[in-house]
Design an enzyme around this catalytic site. Structure first.
Site, mmCIF file in Angstrom:
data_model
loop_
_atom_site.group_PDB
_atom_site.id
_atom_site.type_symbol
_atom_site.label_atom_id
_atom_site.label_comp_id
_atom_site.label_asym_id
_atom_site.label_seq_id
_atom_site.Cartn_x
_atom_site.Cartn_y
_atom_site.Cartn_z
ATOM 1 N N TYR A 1 0.863 -1.185 0.000
ATOM 2 C CA TYR A 1 0.000 0.000 0.000
ATOM 3 C C TYR A 1 0.893 1.226 0.000
ATOM 4 C CZ TYR A 1 -3.418 3.479 1.675
ATOM 5 O OH TYR A 1 -4.211 4.592 1.816
ATOM 6 N N ASP B 1 9.458 2.621 -0.816
ATOM 7 C CA ASP B 1 8.470 3.304 0.021
ATOM 8 C C ASP B 1 8.771 2.907 1.474
ATOM 9 O OD1 ASP B 1 4.814 3.391 0.223
ATOM 10 O OD2 ASP B 1 6.398 4.205 1.499
ATOM 11 N N LYS C 1 5.239 8.961 8.789
ATOM 12 C CA LYS C 1 5.103 8.374 10.129
ATOM 13 C C LYS C 1 6.159 8.864 11.134
ATOM 14 C CE LYS C 1 2.637 4.494 8.071
ATOM 15 N NZ LYS C 1 1.251 4.479 8.553
HETATM 16 P P1 KE4 Z 1 -0.634 8.136 4.635
HETATM 17 O O1 KE4 Z 1 -1.175 8.885 3.428
HETATM 18 O O2 KE4 Z 1 -1.696 7.283 5.295
HETATM 19 O O3 KE4 Z 1 0.093 9.047 5.615
HETATM 20 O O4 KE4 Z 1 0.500 7.156 4.113
HETATM 21 C C1 KE4 Z 1 0.211 6.253 3.087
HETATM 22 C C2 KE4 Z 1 1.197 5.097 3.160
HETATM 23 C C3 KE4 Z 1 2.213 5.024 2.229
HETATM 24 N N1 KE4 Z 1 3.110 4.010 2.263
HETATM 25 C C4 KE4 Z 1 3.051 3.052 3.215
HETATM 26 C C5 KE4 Z 1 4.066 1.957 3.202
HETATM 27 C C6 KE4 Z 1 2.031 3.077 4.202
HETATM 28 O O5 KE4 Z 1 1.970 2.098 5.130
HETATM 29 C C7 KE4 Z 1 1.088 4.124 4.186
HETATM 30 C C8 KE4 Z 1 -0.048 4.208 5.193
HETATM 31 N N2 KE4 Z 1 -0.162 3.143 6.138
HETATM 32 C C9 KE4 Z 1 -1.486 2.859 6.626
HETATM 33 C C10 KE4 Z 1 -1.386 1.730 7.647
HETATM 34 N N3 KE4 Z 1 -0.828 0.565 7.151
HETATM 35 C C11 KE4 Z 1 -2.164 4.065 7.182
HETATM 36 C C12 KE4 Z 1 -3.307 3.756 8.111
HETATM 37 C C13 KE4 Z 1 -4.612 4.231 7.537
HETATM 38 O O6 KE4 Z 1 -4.801 4.109 6.305
HETATM 39 O O7 KE4 Z 1 -5.442 4.728 8.332
#
Ligand code: KE4
Length: 425
Positions: A142, A237, A265
């Site tokens: 993701y 990523d 994060k």
């Molecule tokens: P955000 O747009 O949610 O800040 O980041 C996207 C993203 C990009 N790349 C990786 C590897 C990520 O894990 C994420 C976001 N992670 C999820 C949890 N696995 C966010 C939690 C959510 O969607 O509420």
């Protein structure tokens, strides 16, 4: 749970699904969600006053736990000077320098407000740099919710993606090629056929969004070699892995240098920060130095920069990684024993400060194998753990995180509770 339920009912009146992000609705674990009042160290407290040991930690940022006193103090201090200027500040320079120190191959870095913005922008720069459109991503990884990444496998042998969400045009997803994680031979096959059209490969160097799936030995190095061979860029990523595997990331630990990395994060310490960066000849394309446009009202926000900078300063000074890793090994070894004693096969893939629990004999290598694991047991475990004041991620497809506050004392109490949770129906 009364106040949470009441808040949830009100939230559903004014917010789609009653949440600001889907996973928080607890749909995957068939429960109404908790609403949190506050966090402290390894703990969070819901609005009904119930205390939980928190293994979500805001999905990764809080390696220093909730409300680390030194970060609170520093953020309070800078808040008194104002919250946002829409102008540059010293803080973003200091944080950029700190990140560059941890990732020496990064010549230039741009701050944004989320991981989604980071990966979306990195893809745009990669397309501009290579003058190509196609991107390879992996099933189960993701990279946020921008259109190019919301794809699912096309029908039959088709390798290009089809939208995994309404509202995403096929005209966008036709340029996204989807392959199984760890399938380096599949990647080489695609490059043989379409190599000249591929702008980049984007990968979570340790997958954390289908549960934790580790890269096999030759996978990452293979991606580095094949992208180099065809003039495509490699994007790591590291939104999850950045500053969670070490004071750097998988790229620095494995010495496999991607062309671009994305972060998020931990670098915001719990505040909204994302970033993308890479070598000079690529990043100098980004506006205003170059023609690739990307912007953000709150990018480099001084409060968020302060929280991120303080977090990284503490991580650099205290270097808690081996301490957390030791606690993680203690916890997961004992956890495995408990499940096996109950006749429940389990695999617990993990890295330094995060892990996941699969109910399967062997750790999955890709999304298909993840989907073959027993999710029903996970849901039972989640529900019983929640009752006992343990908050696991409300989905079998997420990573669980430790902080510096998840010490052996806290983890021993959890193990005792797990010991008494009988998972079989
Ligand atoms: P955000 O747009 O949610 O800040 O980041 C996207 C993203 C990009 N790349 C990786 C590897 C990520 O894990 C994420 C976001 N992670 C999820 C949890 N696995 C966010 C939690 C959510 O969607 O509420």
């Amino acid at each position: 749970m009364e106040k949470s339920k009441e808040l949830y009912a009100r939230a559903k009146e004014v917010m789609p699904g009653g949440v600001s992000s889907p996973v928080r609705a607890f749909k995957a674990v068939e429960l109404p969600p908790i609403f949190v009042e506050r966090g402290e160290g390894a703990y969070i407290y819901d609005v009904d006053g119930k205390k939980y040991v928190d293994f979500v930690l805001s999905w990764g940022p809080l390696i220093l736990g909730h409300a680390h006193p030194e970060v609170v103090k520093e953020v309070k201090r800078v808040c008194e000077r104002g919250f946002s200027y829409g102008m540059s500040t010293e803080k973003e320079v200091l944080l950029a320098e700190k990140i560059k120190k941890a990732f020496p191959f990064v010549d230039g870095i741009r701050f944004v407000n989320s991981g989604t913005e980071a990966t979306m922008s990195a893809l745009r720069v990669a397309r501009a740099f290579t003058k190509r459109n196609k991107v390879i991503k992996f099933e189960g990884c993701y990279h946020g919710h921008s259109d190019s990444f919301l794809v699912k496998a096309g029908s039959g042998g088709l390798t290009f993606g089809v939208p995994s969400s309404p509202g995403v045009p096929e005209s966008v997803t036709k340029d996204t090629v989807l392959l199984p994680y760890n399938d380096i031979e599949g990647v080489k096959e695609i490059f043989k056929k379409q190599g000249e059209e591929i702008a980049c490969v984007i990968v979570e160097p340790i997958a954390g969004n289908m549960g934790v799936v580790l890269p096999e030995n030759e996978f990452l190095q293979g991606l580095r070699e094949v992208t180099q061979k065809y003039g495509a860029l490699l994007i790591f990523d590291e939104v999850i892995t950045g500053f969670r595997v070490e004071f750097g990331g998988v790229s620095t630990r494995k010495r496999i240098i991607p062309d671009l990395i994305t972060l998020g994060k931990v670098i915001g310490g719990g505040f909204p920060v994302g970033a993308y960066g890479g070598r000079k000849e690529i990043m100098e394309l980004v506006s205003p130095e170059g023609p690739v446009y990307q912007a953000g009202t709150l990018s480099g926000n001084p409060i968020a920069m302060t929280a991120g900078l303080k977090t990284l300063e503490i991580l650099e000074k205290e270097n808690p990684y081996s301490y957390i890793k030791e606690n993680l090994e203690f916890f997961t070894q004992n956890l495995k024993d408990i499940f096996y004693k109950n006749g429940i096969p389990v695999s617990i893939p993990r890295s330094t400060t995060f892990f996941s629990i699969f109910f399967s004999e062997k750790p999955p290598r890709n999304l298909n194998e993840v989907q073959e694991t027993d999710k029903k047991i996970f849901i039972r475990l989640f529900k019983k753990a929640l009752e006992k004041g343990i908050l696991l991620p409300p989905s079998p497809f997420e990573a669980m995180f430790l902080s510096v506050f998840h010490d052996k004392n806290v983890l021993s109490q959890i193990l005792e509770i797990f010991e008494n949770i009988i998972l079989k129906e």
